[in-house]
Design a protein around this motif. Sequence first.
Motif, PDB file in Angstrom:
ATOM      1  N   HIS A 245      42.363 -26.523   3.720  1.00  0.00           N
ATOM      2  CA  HIS A 245      42.578 -25.588   2.794  1.00  0.00           C
ATOM      3  C   HIS A 245      43.927 -25.583   2.228  1.00  0.00           C
ATOM      4  O   HIS A 245      44.972 -24.931   1.935  1.00  0.00           O
ATOM      5  N   ALA A 279      47.693 -12.290   8.442  1.00  0.00           N
ATOM      6  CA  ALA A 279      47.706 -12.450   6.920  1.00  0.00           C
ATOM      7  C   ALA A 279      46.939 -13.659   6.892  1.00  0.00           C
ATOM      8  O   ALA A 279      46.894 -14.049   5.594  1.00  0.00           O
ATOM      9  N   HIS A 280      46.771 -14.422   7.805  1.00  0.00           N
ATOM     10  CA  HIS A 280      46.132 -15.780   7.690  1.00  0.00           C
ATOM     11  C   HIS A 280      45.100 -15.888   8.468  1.00  0.00           C
ATOM     12  O   HIS A 280      43.975 -15.071   8.187  1.00  0.00           O
ATOM     13  N   LYS A 310      51.652   2.422  -1.798  1.00  0.00           N
ATOM     14  CA  LYS A 310      52.722   1.375  -1.300  1.00  0.00           C
ATOM     15  C   LYS A 310      53.550   1.875  -0.160  1.00  0.00           C
ATOM     16  O   LYS A 310      54.082   1.262   0.230  1.00  0.00           O
ATOM     17  N   ARG A 315      46.714  -2.878   4.575  1.00  0.00           N
ATOM     18  CA  ARG A 315      46.126  -3.596   3.325  1.00  0.00           C
ATOM     19  C   ARG A 315      44.444  -3.848   3.507  1.00  0.00           C
ATOM     20  O   ARG A 315      44.035  -4.041   4.890  1.00  0.00           O
ATOM     21  N   LEU A 316      43.710  -4.073   2.612  1.00  0.00           N
ATOM     22  CA  LEU A 316      42.468  -4.479   2.904  1.00  0.00           C
ATOM     23  C   LEU A 316      42.333  -5.788   3.323  1.00  0.00           C
ATOM     24  O   LEU A 316      42.413  -7.069   2.686  1.00  0.00           O
ATOM     25  N   GLY A 318      40.701  -9.246   4.256  1.00  0.00           N
ATOM     26  CA  GLY A 318      39.517 -10.235   3.767  1.00  0.00           C
ATOM     27  C   GLY A 318      39.539 -10.202   2.305  1.00  0.00           C
ATOM     28  O   GLY A 318      38.722 -10.687   1.535  1.00  0.00           O
ATOM     29  N   PHE A 319      40.774  -9.308   1.606  1.00  0.00           N
ATOM     30  CA  PHE A 319      40.947  -9.228   0.292  1.00  0.00           C
ATOM     31  C   PHE A 319      42.095 -10.141  -0.006  1.00  0.00           C
ATOM     32  O   PHE A 319      43.380  -9.780   0.490  1.00  0.00           O
ATOM     33  N   HIS A 321      44.458 -13.326  -1.780  1.00  0.00           N
ATOM     34  CA  HIS A 321      44.833 -14.701  -1.620  1.00  0.00           C
ATOM     35  C   HIS A 321      45.851 -15.204  -2.198  1.00  0.00           C
ATOM     36  O   HIS A 321      46.066 -15.042  -3.200  1.00  0.00           O
ATOM     37  N   ARG A 322      46.880 -16.070  -1.510  1.00  0.00           N
ATOM     38  CA  ARG A 322      48.079 -16.639  -2.225  1.00  0.00           C
ATOM     39  C   ARG A 322      47.896 -17.682  -3.580  1.00  0.00           C
ATOM     40  O   ARG A 322      48.091 -17.627  -4.359  1.00  0.00           O
ATOM     41  N   ARG A 330      34.516 -20.264  -0.944  1.00  0.00           N
ATOM     42  CA  ARG A 330      33.963 -20.083   0.262  1.00  0.00           C
ATOM     43  C   ARG A 330      33.286 -18.599   0.556  1.00  0.00           C
ATOM     44  O   ARG A 330      32.321 -18.503   1.330  1.00  0.00           O
ATOM     45  N   TYR A 368      43.576  -1.579  -9.501  1.00  0.00           N
ATOM     46  CA  TYR A 368      44.426  -2.021  -8.611  1.00  0.00           C
ATOM     47  C   TYR A 368      44.322  -3.533  -8.391  1.00  0.00           C
ATOM     48  O   TYR A 368      45.003  -4.190  -8.192  1.00  0.00           O
ATOM     49  N   ASN A 377      38.143 -12.945   0.417  1.00  0.00           N
ATOM     50  CA  ASN A 377      38.489 -14.293   0.555  1.00  0.00           C
ATOM     51  C   ASN A 377      37.587 -14.917   1.811  1.00  0.00           C
ATOM     52  O   ASN A 377      36.607 -13.867   2.083  1.00  0.00           O
ATOM     53  N   ARG A 404      39.187 -25.700  11.641  1.00  0.00           N
ATOM     54  CA  ARG A 404      40.346 -25.996  11.001  1.00  0.00           C
ATOM     55  C   ARG A 404      41.219 -27.016  11.551  1.00  0.00           C
ATOM     56  O   ARG A 404      42.056 -27.819  11.135  1.00  0.00           O
TER      57      ARG A 404
HETATM   58  C1  SDX Z   1      43.462 -17.144   4.815  1.00  0.00           C
HETATM   59  O1  SDX Z   1      46.613 -20.113   2.276  1.00  0.00           O
HETATM   60  C2  SDX Z   1      45.414 -20.258   2.645  1.00  0.00           C
HETATM   61  O2  SDX Z   1      44.721 -21.201   1.988  1.00  0.00           O
HETATM   62  C3  SDX Z   1      44.748 -19.582   3.589  1.00  0.00           C
HETATM   63  C4  SDX Z   1      43.544 -19.198   3.819  1.00  0.00           C
HETATM   64  C5  SDX Z   1      42.822 -20.884   4.578  1.00  0.00           C
HETATM   65  O3  SDX Z   1      41.803 -21.243   4.551  1.00  0.00           O
HETATM   66  O4  SDX Z   1      43.978 -21.393   5.166  1.00  0.00           O
HETATM   67  O5  SDX Z   1      42.627 -19.377   2.761  1.00  0.00           O
HETATM   68  C6  SDX Z   1      42.857 -18.348   5.212  1.00  0.00           C
HETATM   69  O6  SDX Z   1      44.744 -16.994   5.449  1.00  0.00           O
HETATM   70  C7  SDX Z   1      42.876 -16.186   3.699  1.00  0.00           C
HETATM   71  C8  SDX Z   1      43.842 -14.761   3.743  1.00  0.00           C
HETATM   72  C9  SDX Z   1      43.448 -13.998   4.838  1.00  0.00           C
HETATM   73  N1  SDX Z   1      44.375 -12.707   4.667  1.00  0.00           N
HETATM   74  C10 SDX Z   1      43.825 -11.486   4.586  1.00  0.00           C
HETATM   75  O7  SDX Z   1      42.784 -11.283   4.054  1.00  0.00           O
HETATM   76  C11 SDX Z   1      45.150 -10.364   4.813  1.00  0.00           C
HETATM   77  C12 SDX Z   1      45.151  -9.374   3.590  1.00  0.00           C
HETATM   78  N2  SDX Z   1      45.478 -10.208   2.198  1.00  0.00           N
HETATM   79  C13 SDX Z   1      46.947  -9.972   2.201  1.00  0.00           C
HETATM   80  O8  SDX Z   1      47.721  -9.841   3.089  1.00  0.00           O
HETATM   81  C14 SDX Z   1      47.417 -10.889   0.995  1.00  0.00           C
HETATM   82  O9  SDX Z   1      46.487 -10.967   0.071  1.00  0.00           O
HETATM   83  C15 SDX Z   1      47.819 -12.517   1.476  1.00  0.00           C
HETATM   84  C16 SDX Z   1      48.584 -12.608   2.706  1.00  0.00           C
HETATM   85  C17 SDX Z   1      46.454 -13.102   1.569  1.00  0.00           C
HETATM   86  C18 SDX Z   1      48.489 -12.999   0.266  1.00  0.00           C
HETATM   87  O10 SDX Z   1      49.681 -12.371  -0.122  1.00  0.00           O
HETATM   88  P1  SDX Z   1      50.429 -12.794  -1.242  1.00  0.00           P
HETATM   89  O11 SDX Z   1      50.196 -13.800  -1.940  1.00  0.00           O
HETATM   90  O12 SDX Z   1      51.984 -12.823  -0.446  1.00  0.00           O
HETATM   91  O13 SDX Z   1      50.581 -11.807  -2.006  1.00  0.00           O
HETATM   92  P2  SDX Z   1      51.383 -10.417  -2.067  1.00  0.00           P
HETATM   93  O14 SDX Z   1      51.494 -10.060  -0.512  1.00  0.00           O
HETATM   94  O15 SDX Z   1      52.682 -10.666  -2.694  1.00  0.00           O
HETATM   95  O16 SDX Z   1      50.550  -9.212  -2.927  1.00  0.00           O
HETATM   96  C19 SDX Z   1      50.584  -9.116  -4.211  1.00  0.00           C
HETATM   97  C20 SDX Z   1      50.148  -7.776  -4.432  1.00  0.00           C
HETATM   98  C21 SDX Z   1      51.183  -6.809  -3.698  1.00  0.00           C
HETATM   99  O17 SDX Z   1      51.058  -5.703  -4.629  1.00  0.00           O
HETATM  100  P3  SDX Z   1      52.414  -5.174  -5.700  1.00  0.00           P
HETATM  101  O18 SDX Z   1      53.674  -5.420  -4.634  1.00  0.00           O
HETATM  102  O19 SDX Z   1      52.313  -6.242  -6.773  1.00  0.00           O
HETATM  103  O20 SDX Z   1      52.280  -3.998  -6.214  1.00  0.00           O
HETATM  104  O21 SDX Z   1      48.707  -7.542  -4.101  1.00  0.00           O
HETATM  105  C22 SDX Z   1      48.678  -6.437  -3.083  1.00  0.00           C
HETATM  106  C23 SDX Z   1      50.175  -6.728  -2.608  1.00  0.00           C
HETATM  107  O22 SDX Z   1      50.728  -5.130  -1.997  1.00  0.00           O
HETATM  108  N3  SDX Z   1      48.016  -6.977  -2.074  1.00  0.00           N
HETATM  109  C24 SDX Z   1      47.089  -6.017  -1.389  1.00  0.00           C
HETATM  110  C25 SDX Z   1      46.388  -6.962  -0.667  1.00  0.00           C
HETATM  111  N4  SDX Z   1      46.879  -8.178  -0.691  1.00  0.00           N
HETATM  112  C26 SDX Z   1      47.868  -8.365  -1.678  1.00  0.00           C
HETATM  113  N5  SDX Z   1      46.861  -4.961  -1.413  1.00  0.00           N
HETATM  114  C27 SDX Z   1      45.937  -4.340  -0.620  1.00  0.00           C
HETATM  115  N6  SDX Z   1      45.205  -5.165   0.157  1.00  0.00           N
HETATM  116  C28 SDX Z   1      45.486  -6.409   0.372  1.00  0.00           C
HETATM  117  N7  SDX Z   1      44.478  -7.117   0.890  1.00  0.00           N
END
Ligand code: SDX
Length: 444
Positions: A245, A279-280, A310, A315-316, A318-319, A321-322, A330, A368, A377, A404
Amino acid sequence: MEDKNTNVKAEEGKATVKRIAVLHIPGEEPIELPILSGTEGHDVIDVKQLGTHGYFTYDPGFLSTASCQSKITFIDGEKGILLHRGYPIYELAMKTSYLEVCYLLLYKELPNEEQLEKFKSKIRYNTMVHEQLPKLFQAFRRDSHPMAIMCGIAGALSAFYHDEINNNNPRDRELVAIRLLAKIPTLAAMAYKYSEGEPFMYPQNHLSFTGNFLHMMFATPCEPYVVNPIIEKAMDRIFILHADHEQNASTSSVRFAGSTGANPYACIAAGIAALWGPAHGGANEACLRMMETIGSVKNIPKYIAKAKDKNDPFRLMGFGHRVYKNYDPRATVMRDTCHEVLKELNITDHPLLDVAMELERIALEDPYFIERKLYPNVDFYSGIILNAIGIPTSMFTVIFAVARTIGWISHWCEMQEDPSSKIVRPRQLYTGYPTRSVKPIGER
Ligand code: SDX
């Protein structure tokens, strides 16, 4: 009717400079920065020379920073596109096997039948681990998290092959890749068996790559184990969907470690460690545990509110993505596979499926999540499939690591082959104390 496109041979591209960016800093000479274009996706501004002008770029988390050039995988986050060496993930998931995808990532092309058979044979005859390795497991508590064991055991592989690797030799690199692809599944199954207090199962050469993994996970010496073809196919597809990825946190960790010339087995251990975080890659385990905590559809509004609060770290899982600001392609395949597997296994009332589907529906309608482009994701549905095929929750991220490994080692190889590759050494913006003198202790 001839499809003219079929006559166009897909070509790998290379970076080209079509434009120049000019950076104007008040009171200073303009700085010209080349803009590089690749085959797909964003152009990049080459800022390598900025340091000579007394400036660094500042981009914590590398949200807008390309760390390298790569030909392995391309993601278009806005359109929800994922290509491996140009092939869309949906086609690979539906038309190939995990070992075909491994071959593609490693050797740049999908294998023909003869190439695939030779590759399978190379993997098959490297699946056993050194007889000393099982002794290392005894050092772990029985209740150790399997990812903790994987961090240790993968790193330990470097102790068994330390002197034989010349990172600059393509044959050595290929041997490292074959050994890791073959042995990580064996070690992963051993981590599970150890945590269950069951005997390790040796690889079985008559089984497929994925069938052998399931055998090592679930067979016992007491009776024959028959691989369920439905589960084997679902597991193989999950491996494909997690194969690579781009420059995600764990792959970047492997590249960072590899840039120092470290032992490649130790570099993969660095990737495993980074993947473990919730987070990953740890999100799949966290997501299933979250759904178990939510328990039923009626509790979903409470958890949606927590995710939006806040002041609440929840955090939710599975929801979001960067990179993907659209559906993770996927996740779409994973959701369809989830329904397919549950149906084929006659599981009509999986307790978490209703929660998952209602969570997805509500979140996709909630401003939101819509405003922040938070979509399911890869980890959102994978946990339900893994749960349905009998993989214990604590092993979810280990499954991700098994899949991976090919991505990590393919990027490690690509980096070793890149003549422009240097040791990774980011700079910083220092905000600490300016220079000051040490006072004698009596005056402090
Ligand atoms: C993987 O990078 C890759 O390619 C990874 C991956 C791979 O195959 O290698 O795809 C695998 O890691 C998938 C991601 C799995 N992680 C999760 O499902 C954990 C939940 N998701 C988050 O923690 C978050 O979405 C991330 C870590 C995945 C991405 O975070 P970012 O890009 O740093 O974004 P951010 O934290 O700055 O969030 C932006 C906004 C924020 O709100 P505001 O400050 O703008 O008001 O979105 C909110 C966040 O609070 N937010 C969420 C959220 N994810 C982001 N709010 C609630 N639930 C969530 N899941």
